[in-house]
Write an enzyme that holds these catalytic residues in place. Structure first.
Site, PDB file in Angstrom:
ATOM      1  N   ASN A  87      38.850  39.759  80.674  1.00  0.00           N
ATOM      2  CA  ASN A  87      38.913  38.312  80.872  1.00  0.00           C
ATOM      3  C   ASN A  87      37.684  37.895  81.682  1.00  0.00           C
ATOM      4  O   ASN A  87      37.629  38.112  82.880  1.00  0.00           O
ATOM      5  CB  ASN A  87      40.205  37.952  81.627  1.00  0.00           C
ATOM      6  CG  ASN A  87      40.263  36.481  81.992  1.00  0.00           C
ATOM      7  OD1 ASN A  87      39.500  35.675  81.447  1.00  0.00           O
ATOM      8  ND2 ASN A  87      41.142  36.126  82.898  1.00  0.00           N
TER       9      ASN A  87
ATOM     10  N   LYS B  51      36.699  34.948  82.339  1.00  0.00           N
ATOM     11  CA  LYS B  51      36.883  33.678  83.065  1.00  0.00           C
ATOM     12  C   LYS B  51      35.670  32.759  82.811  1.00  0.00           C
ATOM     13  O   LYS B  51      35.154  32.742  81.702  1.00  0.00           O
ATOM     14  CB  LYS B  51      37.097  33.941  84.552  1.00  0.00           C
ATOM     15  CG  LYS B  51      38.124  35.033  84.800  1.00  0.00           C
ATOM     16  CD  LYS B  51      38.533  35.145  86.227  1.00  0.00           C
ATOM     17  CE  LYS B  51      39.434  36.341  86.393  1.00  0.00           C
ATOM     18  NZ  LYS B  51      40.170  36.342  87.622  1.00  0.00           N
TER      19      LYS B  51
ATOM     20  N   HIS C 289      47.690  32.386  82.356  1.00  0.00           N
ATOM     21  CA  HIS C 289      46.966  33.070  83.434  1.00  0.00           C
ATOM     22  C   HIS C 289      47.204  32.312  84.748  1.00  0.00           C
ATOM     23  O   HIS C 289      47.279  31.085  84.758  1.00  0.00           O
ATOM     24  CB  HIS C 289      45.467  33.120  83.111  1.00  0.00           C
ATOM     25  CG  HIS C 289      44.726  34.024  84.051  1.00  0.00           C
ATOM     26  ND1 HIS C 289      44.364  33.620  85.309  1.00  0.00           N
ATOM     27  CD2 HIS C 289      44.334  35.310  83.938  1.00  0.00           C
ATOM     28  CE1 HIS C 289      43.749  34.634  85.921  1.00  0.00           C
ATOM     29  NE2 HIS C 289      43.727  35.667  85.106  1.00  0.00           N
TER      30      HIS C 289
ATOM     31  N   GLU D  81      45.360  31.508  87.095  1.00  0.00           N
ATOM     32  CA  GLU D  81      44.366  30.471  87.435  1.00  0.00           C
ATOM     33  C   GLU D  81      44.654  29.185  86.661  1.00  0.00           C
ATOM     34  O   GLU D  81      44.380  28.083  87.152  1.00  0.00           O
ATOM     35  CB  GLU D  81      42.947  31.005  87.173  1.00  0.00           C
ATOM     36  CG  GLU D  81      42.544  31.999  88.261  1.00  0.00           C
ATOM     37  CD  GLU D  81      41.578  33.068  87.828  1.00  0.00           C
ATOM     38  OE1 GLU D  81      40.891  32.907  86.805  1.00  0.00           O
ATOM     39  OE2 GLU D  81      41.505  34.105  88.529  1.00  0.00           O
TER      40      GLU D  81
ATOM     41  N   GLU E  34      50.562  40.244  85.933  1.00  0.00           N
ATOM     42  CA  GLU E  34      49.422  40.046  86.825  1.00  0.00           C
ATOM     43  C   GLU E  34      49.918  39.457  88.144  1.00  0.00           C
ATOM     44  O   GLU E  34      50.008  38.219  88.274  1.00  0.00           O
ATOM     45  CB  GLU E  34      48.417  39.089  86.183  1.00  0.00           C
ATOM     46  CG  GLU E  34      47.811  39.608  84.900  1.00  0.00           C
ATOM     47  CD  GLU E  34      46.390  39.094  84.734  1.00  0.00           C
ATOM     48  OE1 GLU E  34      45.492  39.912  84.627  1.00  0.00           O
ATOM     49  OE2 GLU E  34      46.193  37.863  84.738  1.00  0.00           O
TER      50      GLU E  34
ATOM     51  N   GLY F 291      41.659  39.590  91.717  1.00  0.00           N
ATOM     52  CA  GLY F 291      40.381  39.335  92.388  1.00  0.00           C
ATOM     53  C   GLY F 291      40.374  39.679  93.863  1.00  0.00           C
ATOM     54  O   GLY F 291      39.445  39.294  94.584  1.00  0.00           O
TER      55      GLY F 291
ATOM     56  N   SER G 127      42.868  43.528  89.922  1.00  0.00           N
ATOM     57  CA  SER G 127      41.984  44.479  90.605  1.00  0.00           C
ATOM     58  C   SER G 127      41.983  45.863  89.955  1.00  0.00           C
ATOM     59  O   SER G 127      41.873  46.877  90.655  1.00  0.00           O
ATOM     60  CB  SER G 127      42.335  44.570  92.091  1.00  0.00           C
ATOM     61  OG  SER G 127      42.102  43.322  92.713  1.00  0.00           O
TER      62      SER G 127
HETATM   63  C1  PEP Z   1      42.445  38.487  85.829  1.00  0.00           C
HETATM   64  O1  PEP Z   1      41.953  37.450  86.217  1.00  0.00           O
HETATM   65  O2  PEP Z   1      43.106  38.489  84.789  1.00  0.00           O
HETATM   66  C2  PEP Z   1      42.233  39.690  86.624  1.00  0.00           C
HETATM   67  C3  PEP Z   1      43.042  40.685  86.426  1.00  0.00           C
HETATM   68  O3  PEP Z   1      41.189  39.664  87.530  1.00  0.00           O
HETATM   69  P1  PEP Z   1      40.664  40.886  88.415  1.00  0.00           P
HETATM   70  O4  PEP Z   1      40.596  42.109  87.530  1.00  0.00           O
HETATM   71  O5  PEP Z   1      39.321  40.457  88.906  1.00  0.00           O
HETATM   72  O6  PEP Z   1      41.650  41.093  89.523  1.00  0.00           O
END
Ligand code: PEP
Length: 266
Positions: free
Chosen positions: A12, A14, A99, A101, A171, A177, A228
């Site tokens: 992803n 983003k 998601h 976000e 998630e 992040g 992460s």
């Molecule tokens: C995401 O935004 O779907 C995500 C898992 O981000 P990150 O791997 O940076 O934690």
């Protein structure tokens, strides 16, 4: 990870990488990632970069592409929006919905997410429903109720005949992040809750047509982990019970780290 199914490794991006940067990433990544490594690799660029990224990988049928978000409608006066049929026309075969976000920054409600999910499924894209609790919800003992609410509200809006096409990504918001990935034990537990919520929703609305497994509970429900995930923890996460793949943000932005994750084995 289920032995029979190939892991799904999803990037992803983003709001990173315009068309030129997306194409140059693909060139670098494809040099590092030989075809037929066993995993299903899916990249979710910003929609404006989808065609460029896909074009740079035209020779590689092992790489698939998706969109990060779609409107709840097919077309119309919705300035700035992209629809699922348009994404399919541009070569996307996957789409994200829900998601965190989108939920927290753009105010996507469970109801809107369900409509986006239905639109993805109706347009023939493989929908991935993202669910996960905030730290506060976890600390208040609301892990299970949060996941159940998110799954039921969204999946319940997908026509029964399409429900089996949906994949899930657990998630936890506190892991996205932050550099603080969920432990394999916590992730496995949450994946069990996702599966249970999916089965419950399928049963309450009746089994999707053509899905013999739903009535008996032996259907395969694919659940990815996101939060992460990085090259150093990818293999352990993929080896944990019930984790069918990874959805990766930050570590998918450099060809080297993304190729290292794509080479990870559970
Ligand atoms: C995401 O935004 O779907 C995500 C898992 O981000 P990150 O791997 O940076 O934690």
């Amino acid at each position: 990870m289920n032995e029979v199914h190939r892991p799904v490794l999803a990037a992803n991006w983003k709001m990173h990488k315009g068309p030129r940067e997306a194409a140059s990433f693909m060139e670098g990544f494809l040099n590092l990632h030989p075809p037929a490594r066993g995993a299903i690799v899916v990249i979710f660029p910003p929609s404006i970069s989808l065609v460029a990224a896909r074009h740079a990988a035209l020779a590689r049928t092992d790489i698939e592409f998706g969109v990060q978000n779609v409107h709840t409608r097919e077309s119309g006066a919705h300035t700035g929006a992209v629809s699922a049929p348009m994404a399919a026309d541009a070569g996307a075969t996957w789409g994200l919905a829900g998601h965190s976000e989108r939920r927290h920054e753009f105010g996507d409600t469970d109801e809107m997410i369900g409509r986006r999910l239905a639109m993805l499924a109706d347009s023939g894209l493989r929908p991935v429903l993202c669910v996960g609790e905030t730290l506060e919800e976890r600390e208040n003992g609301q892990l299970e109720s949060t996941i159940r609410r998110q799954v039921e509200a969204a999946l319940g809006q997908v026509p029964q005949s399409r429900q089996e096409s949906v994949l899930y990504a657990y998630e936890p918001v506190w892991a996205i992040g932050t550099g603080l990935a969920a432990s394999e034990t916590d992730a496995s537990e949450a994946h069990g809750i996702v599966r249970d919520a999916v089965r419950g929703t399928l049963r309450s609305g009746g089994a999707p047509s053509g899905s013999a497994g739903s009535a008996t509970g032996d259907e395969h429900i694919t659940v990815l982990y996101g939060g992460s995930a990085v090259p150093s923890n990818a293999s352990d996460l993929l080896a944990a019970p019930g984790i069918d793949g990874l959805l990766v943000g930050g570590a998918s932005l450099e060809p080297e780290s993304w190729a290292a994750i794509c080479a990870a084995r559970g």
